[in-house]
Design a protein around this motif. Structure first.
Motif, short mmCIF file in Angstrom:
data_model
loop_
_atom_site.label_atom_id
_atom_site.label_comp_id
_atom_site.label_asym_id
_atom_site.label_seq_id
_atom_site.Cartn_x
_atom_site.Cartn_y
_atom_site.Cartn_z
N ASP A 59 -6.94 3.92 -8.45
CA ASP A 59 -7.04 4.64 -7.17
C ASP A 59 -8.08 3.85 -6.09
OD1 ASP A 59 -5.34 6.51 -7.70
OD2 ASP A 59 -6.82 7.99 -8.24
N LEU A 60 -7.89 3.67 -4.87
CA LEU A 60 -8.83 3.20 -3.88
C LEU A 60 -10.11 3.55 -4.06
CD1 LEU A 60 -6.36 2.77 -0.87
CD2 LEU A 60 -6.77 0.88 -2.74
N ASP A 61 -10.67 4.81 -4.04
CA ASP A 61 -11.68 5.31 -4.10
C ASP A 61 -12.41 4.76 -5.32
OD1 ASP A 61 -10.03 7.02 -5.50
OD2 ASP A 61 -11.24 8.78 -4.95
N ILE A 62 -11.79 4.51 -6.35
CA ILE A 62 -12.37 4.33 -7.73
C ILE A 62 -12.71 2.80 -7.71
CG2 ILE A 62 -12.16 4.03 -10.13
CD1 ILE A 62 -10.36 6.50 -10.11
N ALA A 63 -11.76 2.03 -7.10
CA ALA A 63 -11.75 0.39 -6.93
C ALA A 63 -12.77 -0.05 -5.86
CB ALA A 63 -10.60 0.08 -6.72
N PHE A 64 -12.67 0.76 -4.89
CA PHE A 64 -13.60 0.12 -3.75
C PHE A 64 -14.66 1.27 -2.94
CE2 PHE A 64 -9.39 -1.97 -3.59
CZ PHE A 64 -9.70 -3.24 -3.96
N LYS A 65 -15.65 0.90 -3.15
CA LYS A 65 -16.91 1.85 -2.73
C LYS A 65 -16.99 1.69 -1.12
CE LYS A 65 -19.65 2.19 -6.75
NZ LYS A 65 -20.03 1.07 -7.60
N ASP A 66 -16.64 0.71 -0.54
CA ASP A 66 -16.76 0.29 0.80
C ASP A 66 -15.33 0.76 1.71
OD1 ASP A 66 -18.24 -0.93 3.09
OD2 ASP A 66 -16.11 -2.01 3.13
N GLU A 67 -15.58 1.82 2.67
CA GLU A 67 -14.32 2.08 3.42
C GLU A 67 -13.55 0.73 3.93
OE1 GLU A 67 -11.56 4.59 4.73
OE2 GLU A 67 -13.09 5.16 3.63
N ALA A 68 -14.28 -0.07 4.37
CA ALA A 68 -13.58 -1.28 4.89
C ALA A 68 -12.60 -2.01 3.97
CB ALA A 68 -14.46 -2.53 5.63
N GLU A 69 -13.20 -2.17 2.65
CA GLU A 69 -12.33 -2.56 1.70
C GLU A 69 -10.94 -1.51 1.25
OE1 GLU A 69 -15.64 -2.89 -1.57
OE2 GLU A 69 -15.91 -5.04 -0.85
N ARG A 70 -11.44 -0.54 1.21
CA ARG A 70 -10.29 0.69 1.19
C ARG A 70 -9.26 0.26 2.25
NH1 ARG A 70 -14.36 3.87 -0.45
NH2 ARG A 70 -14.53 5.10 1.36
N ASP A 71 -9.49 0.25 3.39
CA ASP A 71 -8.74 -0.10 4.76
C ASP A 71 -7.80 -1.42 4.54
OD1 ASP A 71 -9.34 2.37 5.97
OD2 ASP A 71 -10.74 1.30 7.09
N ALA A 72 -8.44 -2.36 3.85
CA ALA A 72 -7.93 -3.75 3.55
C ALA A 72 -6.90 -3.47 2.55
CB ALA A 72 -8.89 -4.63 3.27
N ALA A 73 -7.15 -2.74 1.33
CA ALA A 73 -6.25 -2.48 0.44
C ALA A 73 -5.18 -1.77 1.01
CB ALA A 73 -6.90 -1.80 -0.62
N ARG A 74 -5.37 -0.67 1.73
CA ARG A 74 -4.32 0.13 2.35
C ARG A 74 -3.34 -0.80 3.20
NH1 ARG A 74 -8.69 3.54 3.63
NH2 ARG A 74 -8.82 5.31 2.12
N ASN A 75 -3.73 -1.76 3.87
CA ASN A 75 -3.02 -2.83 4.46
C ASN A 75 -2.27 -3.64 3.64
OD1 ASN A 75 -4.18 -1.80 6.92
ND2 ASN A 75 -5.68 -3.20 7.07
N PHE A 76 -2.88 -3.98 2.80
CA PHE A 76 -2.13 -4.88 1.69
C PHE A 76 -0.92 -4.06 1.14
CE2 PHE A 76 -1.50 -6.13 -2.76
CZ PHE A 76 -1.15 -7.34 -2.49
N MET A 77 -1.16 -2.66 0.78
CA MET A 77 -0.10 -1.98 0.08
C MET A 77 1.04 -1.94 1.31
SD MET A 77 -2.57 0.86 -1.61
CE MET A 77 -1.52 2.09 -1.64
N ALA A 78 0.70 -1.78 2.29
CA ALA A 78 1.67 -1.52 3.41
C ALA A 78 2.39 -2.78 3.69
CB ALA A 78 1.20 -1.04 4.83
N LEU A 79 1.84 -3.97 3.33
CA LEU A 79 2.55 -5.07 3.75
C LEU A 79 3.37 -5.24 2.61
CD1 LEU A 79 2.49 -7.92 5.36
CD2 LEU A 79 0.84 -8.72 3.82
N ILE A 80 2.95 -4.99 1.21
CA ILE A 80 3.81 -5.22 0.09
C ILE A 80 4.99 -4.38 0.25
CG2 ILE A 80 4.02 -4.96 -2.24
CD1 ILE A 80 2.57 -7.56 -1.53
N ALA A 81 4.86 -3.04 0.71
CA ALA A 81 6.06 -2.07 1.00
C ALA A 81 6.76 -2.51 1.77
CB ALA A 81 5.40 -0.68 1.12
N SER A 82 6.44 -2.99 3.00
CA SER A 82 7.31 -3.37 4.06
C SER A 82 7.87 -4.78 3.56
CB SER A 82 6.73 -3.62 5.41
OG SER A 82 5.69 -4.88 4.97
#
Length: 88
Positions: A59-82
């Protein structure tokens, strides 16, 4: 970190479809361990991204402590999904 290099490092080949199930499980486990130990933000993200594509990312909150890194991961997930959505 190059995607093919990561596959070769953890699975012995860049052809993920050729990796037997037991080797896939062992390789992803090694990746998860390395993710937990890695200090470099870029390498951590690369490891997490491959794990995500393999369906085994923490999960993102486990993998990344920094909010900006979690946001980047969410963007990556959205890009892959799209990229998997049918045109329309």
């Amino acid at each position: 970190m190059d995607f093919d290099d990561q596959l070769r490092r953890y699975f012995g080949t860049a052809d993920i479809d050729a990796v037997p199930p037991a080797a896939l499980a062992a390789g992803t486990e090694r990746m998860r361990v390395d993710l937990g130990l890695e200090q470099d933000r870029g390498r951590r993200f690369a490891l997490w991204a491959v794990l995500h594509m393999l369906g085994d990312a923490p999960d993102l909150d486990i993998a990344f402590k920094d909010e900006a890194e979690r946001d980047a991961a969410r963007n990556f997930m959205a890009l892959i999904a799209s990229s998997h959505e049918p045109p329309g």
